[in-house]
Design an enzyme around this catalytic site. Structure first.
Site, PDB file in Angstrom:
ATOM      1  N   ARG A 111     -26.543  15.923  16.097  1.00  0.00           N
ATOM      2  CA  ARG A 111     -27.945  16.342  16.190  1.00  0.00           C
ATOM      3  C   ARG A 111     -28.016  17.517  17.139  1.00  0.00           C
ATOM      4  O   ARG A 111     -27.560  17.438  18.287  1.00  0.00           O
ATOM      5  CB  ARG A 111     -28.789  15.175  16.700  1.00  0.00           C
ATOM      6  CG  ARG A 111     -30.262  15.478  16.919  1.00  0.00           C
ATOM      7  CD  ARG A 111     -30.966  15.806  15.598  1.00  0.00           C
ATOM      8  NE  ARG A 111     -32.436  15.711  15.749  1.00  0.00           N
ATOM      9  CZ  ARG A 111     -33.187  16.627  16.317  1.00  0.00           C
ATOM     10  NH1 ARG A 111     -32.647  17.715  16.844  1.00  0.00           N
ATOM     11  NH2 ARG A 111     -34.499  16.450  16.385  1.00  0.00           N
ATOM     12  N   THR A 117     -36.523  20.387  13.571  1.00  0.00           N
ATOM     13  CA  THR A 117     -36.924  21.070  12.340  1.00  0.00           C
ATOM     14  C   THR A 117     -37.680  20.103  11.434  1.00  0.00           C
ATOM     15  O   THR A 117     -37.578  18.883  11.582  1.00  0.00           O
ATOM     16  CB  THR A 117     -35.692  21.619  11.587  1.00  0.00           C
ATOM     17  OG1 THR A 117     -34.852  20.529  11.187  1.00  0.00           O
ATOM     18  CG2 THR A 117     -34.904  22.579  12.464  1.00  0.00           C
ATOM     19  N   ARG A 162     -25.607   9.424  17.077  1.00  0.00           N
ATOM     20  CA  ARG A 162     -25.279  10.800  16.732  1.00  0.00           C
ATOM     21  C   ARG A 162     -24.881  11.554  17.998  1.00  0.00           C
ATOM     22  O   ARG A 162     -25.458  11.332  19.068  1.00  0.00           O
ATOM     23  CB  ARG A 162     -26.462  11.499  16.072  1.00  0.00           C
ATOM     24  CG  ARG A 162     -26.905  10.889  14.759  1.00  0.00           C
ATOM     25  CD  ARG A 162     -28.141  11.591  14.200  1.00  0.00           C
ATOM     26  NE  ARG A 162     -29.286  11.492  15.100  1.00  0.00           N
ATOM     27  CZ  ARG A 162     -30.511  11.934  14.806  1.00  0.00           C
ATOM     28  NH1 ARG A 162     -30.734  12.542  13.638  1.00  0.00           N
ATOM     29  NH2 ARG A 162     -31.504  11.800  15.659  1.00  0.00           N
TER      30      ARG A 162
END
Length: 220
Positions: A111, A117, A162
């Site tokens: 990430r 986004t 992540r």
């Protein structure tokens, strides 16, 4: 008394056939050597061809081994990054702020730090305005097989396991570039703020230039 028997006289004409027959035998024996020489000359090129093929096979095996070592060699982090930075191979893009890389043969989701986004792959949310464009933008910066450098902040993983990182490819800081294109809005998730100031500056530039999410042509 002399014997009345006389030894038969052989004329030159009567001896000729014998000599010819004897000579023919000797000639036949002599003719064997050239035939053997020709057979040997045929065997020698055959042996040479075998050795050529052996050399070709050895060279092919050595080349394959070298390529295998080259492809599996450890990736190196260039100078100028922190001691915790790691080099990885780009695998694929997930969306505008998430990618998958390979680190020493293991796939890891990454990430991008300090940007956010529009969603495109959220399991419970619809595709957001600008999401496909953001995915397209990051795909223009990162391609499968690229060597990227991941640089970290205080916390290296989020609750989804992540990796949280700044992503660099060659001389491009991807997090910053996504903000400058107007797709990566600044985001702060404590305590990681290492790249926040750079991202905020790039986002302000995008707004001033009507780029990305600020574009009047964005059809949503």
């Amino acid at each position: 008394m002399r014997s009345s028997r006389r030894h038969p006289r052989h004329s030159a004409r009567s001896l000729a056939p014998r000599l010819m027959r004897r000579g023919g035998k000797r000639g036949a024996q002599r003719s064997v050597a050239p035939a053997a020489g020709r057979a040997g000359s045929r065997r020698r090129p055959l042996a040479s061809s075998v050795w050529v093929w052996v050399a070709v096979v050895i060279l092919a095996v050595a080349t394959a081994g070298t390529l295998s070592w080259w492809n599996q060699r450890p990736l190196e982090v260039p100078q100028g990054f922190s001691e915790d930075a790691v080099a990885a191979e780009m695998v694929r893009v997930v969306d505008g702020d998430t990618i998958v890389v390979s680190i020493e043969g293991d796939d890891e989701r990454v990430r991008l730090l300090n940007i956010d986004t529009p969603e495109t792959v959220h399991p419970t949310e619809p595709v957001e305005c600008g999401g496909p464009e953001a995915s397209e933008a990051i795909s223009g910066l990162l391609a499968p097989g690229d060597v990227v450098v991941l640089d970290f902040d205080q916390e290296m993983r989020d609750r989804y396991d992540r990796l949280l990182a700044g992503v660099f490819v060659e001389d491009v800081f991807v997090n910053e570039d996504m903000a400058r294109q107007g797709w990566g809005e600044p985001a702060y998730f404590a305590p990681n703020d290492r790249f926040l100031a750079v991202v905020e500056e790039a986002w302000a530039q995008a707004e001033a230039e009507d780029a990305g999410m600020f574009s009047p042509q964005l059809a949503c």
